[in-house]
Design a protein around this motif. Structure first.
Motif, PDB file in Angstrom:
ATOM      1  N   GLY A 165      28.612  10.366  33.986  1.00 40.95           N
ATOM      2  CA  GLY A 165      29.530  10.890  33.770  1.00 40.95           C
ATOM      3  C   GLY A 165      31.009   9.436  34.530  1.00 40.95           C
ATOM      4  N   THR A 166      31.664  10.097  34.121  1.00 41.90           N
ATOM      5  CA  THR A 166      32.836   9.338  34.275  1.00 41.90           C
ATOM      6  C   THR A 166      33.079   9.942  36.133  1.00 41.90           C
ATOM      7  OG1 THR A 166      34.570   9.523  32.817  1.00 41.90           O
ATOM      8  CG2 THR A 166      35.686   9.107  34.627  1.00 41.90           C
ATOM      9  N   HIS A 167      32.887   8.533  36.543  1.00 42.94           N
ATOM     10  CA  HIS A 167      33.105   8.386  38.236  1.00 42.94           C
ATOM     11  C   HIS A 167      33.745   6.643  38.620  1.00 42.94           C
ATOM     12  CE1 HIS A 167      29.451   6.092  37.204  1.00 42.94           C
ATOM     13  NE2 HIS A 167      29.736   5.093  37.668  1.00 42.94           N
ATOM     14  N   GLY A 168      33.861   6.551  39.517  1.00 45.37           N
ATOM     15  CA  GLY A 168      35.502   6.089  40.279  1.00 45.37           C
ATOM     16  C   GLY A 168      33.691   4.514  40.945  1.00 45.37           C
ATOM     17  N   HIS A 169      34.096   3.098  41.182  1.00 45.04           N
ATOM     18  CA  HIS A 169      33.800   2.436  41.699  1.00 45.04           C
ATOM     19  C   HIS A 169      35.395   1.425  42.066  1.00 45.04           C
ATOM     20  CE1 HIS A 169      29.553   2.819  40.287  1.00 45.04           C
ATOM     21  NE2 HIS A 169      30.476   2.450  39.505  1.00 45.04           N
ATOM     22  N   ARG A 170      34.517   0.812  43.226  1.00 46.10           N
ATOM     23  CA  ARG A 170      36.196  -0.152  43.526  1.00 46.10           C
ATOM     24  C   ARG A 170      35.304  -1.857  44.988  1.00 46.10           C
ATOM     25  NH1 ARG A 170      40.158   1.892  46.035  1.00 46.10           N
ATOM     26  NH2 ARG A 170      40.900  -0.184  46.566  1.00 46.10           N
ATOM     27  N   ASP A 171      36.225  -2.772  44.602  1.00 46.38           N
ATOM     28  CA  ASP A 171      35.773  -3.573  45.668  1.00 46.38           C
ATOM     29  C   ASP A 171      33.868  -3.889  45.660  1.00 46.38           C
ATOM     30  OD1 ASP A 171      38.346  -4.518  46.111  1.00 46.38           O
ATOM     31  OD2 ASP A 171      38.052  -2.955  48.077  1.00 46.38           O
ATOM     32  N   MET A 172      33.701  -4.071  43.954  1.00 47.72           N
ATOM     33  CA  MET A 172      31.928  -4.867  43.514  1.00 47.72           C
ATOM     34  C   MET A 172      32.388  -5.743  42.004  1.00 47.72           C
ATOM     35  SD  MET A 172      29.161  -4.578  45.208  1.00 47.72           S
ATOM     36  CE  MET A 172      29.521  -2.602  46.265  1.00 47.72           C
TER      37      MET A 172
END
Length: 236
Positions: free
Chosen positions: A55-62
């Protein structure tokens, strides 16, 4: 120098709907000896049951690269992208300052088999981005075809990291060699089938870490599909 990591040495998590093998420390799998190799941070071999997914989830700086082996994966993200990727497609999502996305098996009945790859970017705080390209089997037959690179060369997707990813299909008498520049690292992951890497026999799920060598030779393939990563030092 070559170090072999066998398939059964990886971390493993089976959630029923998701059967996943982790080449590097991930989620509940902690292994201080296998946190990253250069900027290569994650290779998860995922099998997702029909109709299931993340399901909808977040990432950053990858830098996140998805390589589908079987089935199809439906992707949606907060940048407005929506796509279904299949074998031969390579998807790149730059998480940058932050992105939300979801990934689901596009079939209600058939499983999806894929590799989720994370590469540490050269700098933090870039704008998020998305790209996908297709590479047919003929592009990879008996050779290493660049599918992701820092400069998007030869039609590859662009990743903002000191890394290039090559894909190859090696069978029978076919042979592929890669010239590794001095001071760089190579990581070979066998996605399926079998072959030798610099004379070492590898099966599906096995990997080879190479350093202080100038040539990587892939040969004696048995319906092998392989990814080779050309990597700089993490903070080089």
């Amino acid at each position: 120098m070559i170090e072999i990591r066998r398939s059964d040495e990886r971390g493993h998590a089976n959630h029923g709907w998701l059967d996943s093998y982790h080449s590097f420390s991930f989620a509940d799998y902690r292994d201080p000896q296998h946190v990253h190799f250069g900027p290569l941070r994650v290779i998860n071999e995922d099998r997702i049951a029909g109709g299931q997914g993340f399901g909808t989830h977040g990432h950053r700086d990858m830098e996140i690269v998805t390589y589908v082996l079987e089935g199809a994966l439906a992707h949606r993200d907060s940048m407005g992208n929506g796509s279904t990727i299949r074998p031969g497609d390579v998807q790149r999502m730059s998480a940058g300052t932050g992105v939300q996305h979801s990934e689901f098996n596009a079939s209600q009945d058939e499983p999806a088999h894929l590799l989720q790859i994370w590469v540490i970017p050269q700098r933090a705080g870039d704008q998020p981005g998305y790209e996908e390209k297709r590479f047919d089997d003929a592009d990879k037959r008996g050779r290493l075809r660049v599918v992701a690179s820092p400069d998007g060369r030869d039609g590859s997707v662009t990743i903002h990291a000191d890394a290039s990813i090559y894909a190859g299909l090696i069978d029978g008498a076919e042979q592929a060699t890669f010239a590794l520049p001095k001071g760089r690292l190579a990581y070979v992951h066998v996605a399926r089938g079998a072959l030798t890497v610099n004379g070492q026999a590898l099966q599906a799920g096995d990997a080879a870490k190479l350093s202080e060598t100038d040539t990587v030779t892939l040969e004696k393939g048995d319906n092998a599909e392989v990814l080779l990563f050309d990597l700089g030092p993490l903070n080089g």
